[in-house]
Design an enzyme around this catalytic site. Structure first.
Site, mmCIF file in Angstrom:
data_model
loop_
_atom_site.group_PDB
_atom_site.id
_atom_site.type_symbol
_atom_site.label_atom_id
_atom_site.label_comp_id
_atom_site.label_asym_id
_atom_site.label_seq_id
_atom_site.Cartn_x
_atom_site.Cartn_y
_atom_site.Cartn_z
ATOM 1 N N ASN A 12 -29.829 50.643 -6.131
ATOM 2 C CA ASN A 12 -29.318 49.621 -7.054
ATOM 3 C C ASN A 12 -30.262 49.596 -8.245
ATOM 4 O O ASN A 12 -31.366 49.066 -8.152
ATOM 5 C CB ASN A 12 -29.273 48.256 -6.352
ATOM 6 N N LYS A 14 -29.979 48.056 -10.986
ATOM 7 C CA LYS A 14 -29.989 46.782 -11.736
ATOM 8 C C LYS A 14 -29.890 47.055 -13.244
ATOM 9 O O LYS A 14 -29.220 47.994 -13.647
ATOM 10 C CB LYS A 14 -31.225 45.963 -11.378
ATOM 11 N N HIS A 99 -24.408 40.285 -4.677
ATOM 12 C CA HIS A 99 -25.871 40.440 -4.693
ATOM 13 C C HIS A 99 -26.494 39.056 -4.892
ATOM 14 O O HIS A 99 -25.942 38.214 -5.614
ATOM 15 C CB HIS A 99 -26.294 41.389 -5.826
ATOM 16 N N GLU A 101 -28.758 38.040 -6.679
ATOM 17 C CA GLU A 101 -28.987 37.670 -8.084
ATOM 18 C C GLU A 101 -27.700 37.119 -8.713
ATOM 19 O O GLU A 101 -27.745 36.210 -9.537
ATOM 20 C CB GLU A 101 -29.527 38.886 -8.858
ATOM 21 N N GLU A 171 -29.630 41.484 2.887
ATOM 22 C CA GLU A 171 -30.731 41.444 1.933
ATOM 23 C C GLU A 171 -31.355 40.053 1.939
ATOM 24 O O GLU A 171 -30.879 39.153 1.213
ATOM 25 C CB GLU A 171 -30.221 41.767 0.524
ATOM 26 N N GLY A 177 -37.459 42.559 -4.157
ATOM 27 C CA GLY A 177 -38.378 42.708 -5.281
ATOM 28 C C GLY A 177 -39.711 42.011 -5.095
ATOM 29 O O GLY A 177 -40.472 41.855 -6.047
ATOM 30 N N SER A 216 -37.238 45.373 -0.562
ATOM 31 C CA SER A 216 -38.538 46.044 -0.616
ATOM 32 C C SER A 216 -38.649 47.236 0.333
ATOM 33 O O SER A 216 -39.714 47.483 0.900
ATOM 34 C CB SER A 216 -39.665 45.033 -0.376
HETATM 35 C C1 PEP Z 1 -31.964 44.865 -4.335
HETATM 36 O O1 PEP Z 1 -32.086 44.288 -5.398
HETATM 37 O O2 PEP Z 1 -30.825 45.071 -3.874
HETATM 38 C C2 PEP Z 1 -33.165 45.283 -3.636
HETATM 39 C C3 PEP Z 1 -33.076 45.587 -2.378
HETATM 40 O O3 PEP Z 1 -34.319 45.314 -4.382
HETATM 41 P P1 PEP Z 1 -35.787 45.828 -3.892
HETATM 42 O O4 PEP Z 1 -35.567 47.077 -3.082
HETATM 43 O O5 PEP Z 1 -36.528 46.087 -5.148
HETATM 44 O O6 PEP Z 1 -36.363 44.736 -3.077
#
Ligand code: PEP
Length: 255
Positions: A12, A14, A99, A101, A171, A177, A216
């Site tokens: 992803n 972003k 997501h 966000e 997630e 992040g 992460s």
């Molecule tokens: C994401 O935003 O879907 C995600 C998993 O980010 P990260 O791997 O950076 O934690």
């Protein structure tokens, strides 16, 4: 539990990268993934303006491409939105919906996310439905309840055939992040719960649906997470922006 679900690793991106950076990254991922990919599906979800670039650079490679969100509408007066059908015009396979966000910054409800998943399927895309709890929700012991609400909205709106084609990404919001990853045991516990909930609708569908972990994930922790029986790959944010790191995660999914 079925081991027939090929693992799926999706990046992803972003709102990162510009056209030149993307050209390099797409080319490197496509080149590296062809050697690694056996038994693993690989995708990258790019910013909308770069769908055509992704189609041009990834067509014929083993890497599929996707969009990071879609409208709940098929078309019409919805300024700024992108219909799933429009993404399909660019050969898109995956559409991330829900997501955290989008849920947090755009106040997307479970029902809206469910409509987006349905529209994606109707346009021939595979929705990656993100679910997850905040740190406060985990600490309050409401993880399963939160995820249940997010998931049930999707399961209720889809036919059984449609439900069999979704991907779910667990997630935890506190892991996205932040550098804090769920332990493999924490991930497995929630993934097993998600699968059990889907089995409540239909056991055959539950055995088919891929449940990715996201939060992460990096090369150093991917193999351990992916070794859990209900973890069918990962949705990768930050670590998907470096080809070498992303390809190492893909390699970890090969087992
Ligand atoms: C994401 O935003 O879907 C995600 C998993 O980010 P990260 O791997 O950076 O934690």
């Amino acid at each position: 539990m079925s081991r027939e679900r090929a693992k799926l690793v999706v990046g992803n991106w972003k709102m990162h990268g510009r056209i030149g950076d993307n050209a390099t990254l797409l080319t490197e991922v496509a080149a590296g993934a062809s050697a690694l990919q056996k038994g693993v599906r690989v995708g990258v979800c790019v910013p909308c303006p770069y769908l055509a670039q992704s189609q041009a650079l990834l067509s014929g490679s083993v890497v599929q491409w996707g969009i990071q969100d879609v409208s709940a509408h098929a078309g019409g007066a919805f300024t700024g939105e992108v219909a799933a059908e429009m993404a399909a015009d660019f050969g898109v396979t995956y559409a991330i919906v829900g997501h955290s966000e989008r849920r947090a910054y755009h106040r997307e409800s479970p029902e809206l996310v469910a409509s987006k998943a349905q529209r994606a399927i109707e346009a021939g895309l595979t929705p990656i439905v993100c679910v997850g709890e905040t740190l406060e929700e985990r600490q309050a012991g409401t993880t399963e309840q939160i995820i249940g609400t997010q998931l049930e909205a999707v399961l209720q709106i889809l036919t059984e055939e449609q439900a069999a084609g979704i991907v779910v990404a667990y997630e935890p919001v506190w892991a996205i992040g932040t550098g804090k990853t769920a332990t493999p045991q924490q991930a497995e516990e929630v993934h097993a719960h998600i699968r059990a909930r889907i089995a409540g609708r239909d056991a055959k569908i539950a055995a088919l649906v891929r449940i990715q972990y996201g939060g992460s994930v990096k090369a150093a922790n991917a193999a351990e997470l992916f070794s859990m029986p209900n973890v069918d790959g990962g949705l990768i944010g930050g670590a998907s922006l470096k080809a070498e790191e992303f390809l190492a995660i893909v390699a970890a999914a090969r087992g």
